[in-house]
Structure formats: C-alpha cells, structure tokens
Design a protein around this motif. Sequence first.
Motif, PDB file in Angstrom:
ATOM      1  N   ALA A   1      31.383 -84.545 -17.994  1.00 49.03           N
ATOM      2  CA  ALA A   1      31.735 -83.200 -18.452  1.00 49.03           C
ATOM      3  C   ALA A   1      30.694 -82.152 -18.064  1.00 49.03           C
ATOM      4  O   ALA A   1      30.352 -81.257 -18.827  1.00 49.03           O
ATOM      5  CB  ALA A   1      31.963 -83.191 -19.972  1.00 49.03           C
TER       6      ALA A   1
ATOM      7  N   ARG B   1      23.853 -84.926 -20.418  1.00 48.46           N
ATOM      8  CA  ARG B   1      25.015 -85.116 -19.544  1.00 48.46           C
ATOM      9  C   ARG B   1      24.583 -85.496 -18.132  1.00 48.46           C
ATOM     10  O   ARG B   1      25.247 -86.282 -17.465  1.00 48.46           O
ATOM     11  CB  ARG B   1      25.855 -83.845 -19.474  1.00 48.46           C
TER      12      ARG B   1
ATOM     13  N   GLU C   1      30.588 -84.271 -28.880  1.00 47.07           N
ATOM     14  CA  GLU C   1      31.117 -84.200 -27.515  1.00 47.07           C
ATOM     15  C   GLU C   1      30.502 -85.285 -26.632  1.00 47.07           C
ATOM     16  O   GLU C   1      31.194 -85.944 -25.865  1.00 47.07           O
ATOM     17  CB  GLU C   1      30.816 -82.837 -26.903  1.00 47.07           C
TER      18      GLU C   1
ATOM     19  N   THR D   1      31.847 -88.794 -24.323  1.00 47.65           N
ATOM     20  CA  THR D   1      31.503 -89.109 -22.934  1.00 47.65           C
ATOM     21  C   THR D   1      30.821 -90.473 -22.855  1.00 47.65           C
ATOM     22  O   THR D   1      31.048 -91.251 -21.930  1.00 47.65           O
ATOM     23  CB  THR D   1      30.559 -88.022 -22.369  1.00 47.65           C
TER      24      THR D   1
END
Length: 300
Positions: free
Chosen positions: A168, A198, A228, A232
Amino acid sequence: LMQLFRPLDLLGWVYRTIRQGLVDMAEMFKLMDTDVEVRDAPDAPALAVNEPHVTFDNVTFEYEDGRTILNGLSFEVPAGSSLAIVGPSGAGKSTIGRLLFRFYDPQGGRILIDGQDIASVQQDSVRAAIGIVPQDSVLFNDTLRYNIAYGAENAGEEQVTQGAKDAALMPLIERLPDGFDTTVGERGLKLSGGEKQRVAIARTLVKNPPILLLDEATSALDTRTEREILGTLKRLEEGRTTIAIAHRLSTVADADRILVLDSGELAESGTHGELLSQNGLYAEMWAQQAAEQSEESETA
Ligand code: ATP
C-alpha cells in the motif's frame, strides 16, 4: 574534534539500532568492519528450504559468561503457521530472533530450519530465508526503488512495483514527482513511521522469504496506521512461517500459537483462548493491558 566524535556517533547508532531491531545488522557489521560473532565452517552447505519448519531444541544462550538468557528453550513452529512470542521486558524475546537470524550461535541445543541445524549451514543462506520487519525500520539514503529492492538483488521493475502495491505504498509514490526515484532517508525525504514500515514490508515482499520475523512490528504507530499496517502484514504472512516478537498483546491474539517467555524459560504456550483459560501469566498480562487501555481511553 568532529572526526573523533563520528565513530562514537556511529557506534551509538549501531548499538541503538541493534537493540531496537534486527534490520540489516550484517550490513552494519560490514560498515563497522568488525568481526561478526559467528563463522561458517569452510565446507558448510547452503540451507535448503522446502518446508519452512522452525525448531528450537533445548536452546541455551548467554551473551556473557554466567548470565543465562535462554535456559533450555524448546518450541516448534510448523511450516506456514504463526507463532507469537510474548513475555515481560528482558525475558529474552528479541534474543530468540537474533539467534534465529544467526547473529549468535547458542551455547547449548540446536536451532533447526527444515531439519537443518542453522549453525552448520552458511549463515548468508539462513539470512536469505528470513525476512525481517523490525519495529523501527532504517532506510538507506537512496531511492525508494533501492530501499524496496534491497536484499533481493535480482528484483526487476515489476517485482518492485508489485511489492509497493501490496504494501500500500502506491498512493505515496504517485504523489512524489520523482516516484520510485525519490531519495529517502536522513538526507532525503523523511517518511513517517507508518510509511517506513510499509517500505520494510514492500522490501520483504520483494525478497519473498519463506520465514518472517516480525519484531514488534507495529509499536511505533498510531492506532489507525497500526490497523492499516496489520492488514498489509496479514498479506505478507500468507503462506509463510511467521515468528512475531510482540509487546502488545492486541496484535498477537490471532496467532496460531502464543509462547509466553519468562526469564528465558517457557512459562506457558497455547492459543489466545487456551492461555486466557489457564489464568496464568498471559491472562494476567492481558488483564493488565486491558486496564491500561481503558484508562487511556478515559483520559483521551
Ligand atoms: P524487551 O521486551 O524489553 O525488548 P526482550 O524480552 O526482547 O525484552 P532481550 O532483548 O532478548 O529481551 O534481552 C534479554 C536479556 O539479555 C536482557 O536482560 C538484556 O539486558 C540482555 N541482553 C540483550 N542484548 C544483550 C547483549 N548484546 N549483551 C549482553 N546482554 C544483552
């Protein structure tokens, strides 16, 4: 005078980073030009992983003479399953990760990956099989592309893009005029804790290792970003053997098995439900955390 201070700064940084996580420690040792702790036997074969099954067999370890950190620890992580390791501060949780990554060899017992003792295979092959998402990712002063492809030298454009998508990262990358060519890190674009995480996840997706080592992977994040990132991470965990070293119990409840470590020994193990009904250390830690959380939400 600055020249005198530089090496000390570097040492301090290396020390903090090693204490905090596991990122690229082999790289840092190279940087410092120090000897790594472990050596391969001259004829050591490479680790061959078909079924990434991890075993700690009666492992005893001390960093320095006379202070036992792990005391005859045994546990198994079947291929493709997840294990979360919890326990009080100083119990030896991160040490388990360092041993699995073979920064040190244990003084007693064996650590096996797919039936092979990691002390008798090439250490690089052990590290290649394990992807690490540390609690505080360190980025290189280089492009996003370099940071994402790091550790997977043969990764092509397509894999890098796919990794960034699955982690993401694309909304961020599409906002940047130079996209993947943007320099990040201390001397480049500063990324937030969640963005750095990330990048670490994208890097691990590109490396595509059979084993994952998550070191308090969500500790530096606010609750929304954490949620979030957890989504992932779930994608990253699919089909891999995962060992998560956890501080916050909320992130471990759905692990296939939870291991509760206390002073280097296995205190309890089981699923979240099993451990709660045992009413032991885990149940106590769970209750304490729940109390802290409700206090926080009252004062917020
Ligand atoms: P925390 O949750 O606080 O991170 P932990 O359970 O991960 O704790 P470890 O980092 O594994 O604990 O450390 C276990 C013990 O080993 C601690 O007492 C620590 O001080 C000690 N220790 C850790 N690293 C070293 C080192 N490089 N040299 C000597 N002792 C160390």
